[in-house]
Design a protein around this motif. Structure first.
Motif, PDB file in Angstrom:
ATOM      1  N   ILE A 282      -5.371   7.644  -0.432  1.00  0.00           N
ATOM      2  CA  ILE A 282      -6.262   7.056   0.563  1.00  0.00           C
ATOM      3  C   ILE A 282      -5.408   6.694   1.771  1.00  0.00           C
ATOM      4  CG2 ILE A 282      -6.040   4.702  -0.326  1.00  0.00           C
ATOM      5  CD1 ILE A 282      -9.004   4.316   0.258  1.00  0.00           C
ATOM      6  N   PHE A 283      -6.018   6.519   2.912  1.00  0.00           N
ATOM      7  CA  PHE A 283      -5.298   6.151   4.127  1.00  0.00           C
ATOM      8  C   PHE A 283      -4.181   7.145   4.430  1.00  0.00           C
ATOM      9  CE2 PHE A 283      -6.259   1.881   2.161  1.00  0.00           C
ATOM     10  CZ  PHE A 283      -7.457   1.729   2.827  1.00  0.00           C
ATOM     11  N   MET A 284      -4.442   8.413   4.201  1.00  0.00           N
ATOM     12  CA  MET A 284      -3.456   9.464   4.468  1.00  0.00           C
ATOM     13  C   MET A 284      -2.173   9.269   3.656  1.00  0.00           C
ATOM     14  SD  MET A 284      -5.271  11.268   6.379  1.00  0.00           S
ATOM     15  CE  MET A 284      -4.152  12.521   6.932  1.00  0.00           C
ATOM     16  N   ASN A 285      -2.287   8.707   2.480  1.00  0.00           N
ATOM     17  CA  ASN A 285      -1.127   8.505   1.614  1.00  0.00           C
ATOM     18  C   ASN A 285      -0.847   9.798   0.855  1.00  0.00           C
ATOM     19  OD1 ASN A 285       0.919   7.499   0.088  1.00  0.00           O
ATOM     20  ND2 ASN A 285      -0.362   6.222  -1.213  1.00  0.00           N
ATOM     21  N   MET A 286      -0.284  10.753   1.535  1.00  0.00           N
ATOM     22  CA  MET A 286      -0.067  12.067   0.948  1.00  0.00           C
ATOM     23  C   MET A 286       1.171  12.113   0.058  1.00  0.00           C
ATOM     24  SD  MET A 286      -2.710  13.224   2.093  1.00  0.00           S
ATOM     25  CE  MET A 286      -3.027  14.942   2.276  1.00  0.00           C
ATOM     26  N   ASN A 287       1.943  11.059   0.031  1.00  0.00           N
ATOM     27  CA  ASN A 287       3.160  11.042  -0.776  1.00  0.00           C
ATOM     28  C   ASN A 287       3.015  10.119  -1.976  1.00  0.00           C
ATOM     29  OD1 ASN A 287       4.624  12.754   1.006  1.00  0.00           O
ATOM     30  ND2 ASN A 287       4.780  11.047   2.417  1.00  0.00           N
ATOM     31  N   CYS A 288       1.859  10.140  -2.600  1.00  0.00           N
ATOM     32  CA  CYS A 288       1.600   9.275  -3.748  1.00  0.00           C
ATOM     33  C   CYS A 288       2.670   9.525  -4.814  1.00  0.00           C
ATOM     34  CB  CYS A 288       0.198   9.558  -4.288  1.00  0.00           C
ATOM     35  SG  CYS A 288      -0.328   8.417  -5.566  1.00  0.00           S
TER      36      CYS A 288
END
Length: 162
Positions: free
Chosen positions: A8-14
């Motif tokens: 979420i919130f452009m958290n592409m590096n989970c």
């Protein structure tokens, strides 16, 4: 429950995955929650093996409680979830039991992952409570758009609309 790394919130590096809170997480959580630091900041209080097992066995029948184990690099590191689910609202909780991983952005990944889950079950508001002296967590919650709505002598109470 399938493992999932939600963003979420452009958290592409989970960095984490949420998975079933199983007996492996139950055993790990015994150690984590008996660490004085983790116990204090999670506001868990005294737990017994019997009480913990009774709680674990009750999870199958509870509709007001959701829990996930948290894995980092395929290793169990903590737990998070939603409790007191009712009328479109729930209370977030979570902890990273492996203290060497504190301060690495994993709390953000946990919280945002749970927010996605909450949205998926059509919750409209998430609340939480945090100890006054847990500045790292307070900063995280503000970063994720939680706002203070109350406080008492020990806790700040925060909420966020989804």
């Amino acid at each position: 429950m399938a493992e999932v790394c939600v963003m979420i919130f452009m958290n592409m590096n989970c960095k984490i995955s949420l998975c079933e809170f199983d007996s492996i997480f139950l055993e790990k959580s015994w150690d984590w929650l008996n660490d004085p630091y983790i116990n204090y900041y999670s506001a868990t209080g005294l737990i017994t093996k019997g009480g913990q097992l009774e709680w674990f066995n009750s999870l199958k029948t509870r509709s007001n409680y959701m829990i996930w184990g948290v894995k980092y690099q395929d290793e169990p590191i903590g737990a998070c979830g939603l409790k007191n689910i009712k009328d479109g609202q729930a209370e977030y909780w979570g902890y990273i039991g492996e203290k060497q991983l504190h301060g690495q952005g994993i709390g953000y990944d946990m919280l945002t992952s749970v927010l996605i889950k909450a949205e998926g079950i059509h919750l409209s508001k998430i609340v939480l409570k945090v100890l006054f002296d847990n500045q790292r967590a307070i900063h995280l919650y503000k970063k994720c758009f939680f706002n203070e709505f109350d406080r008492d002598d020990k806790y700040i109470y925060m909420k966020r609309l989804i």
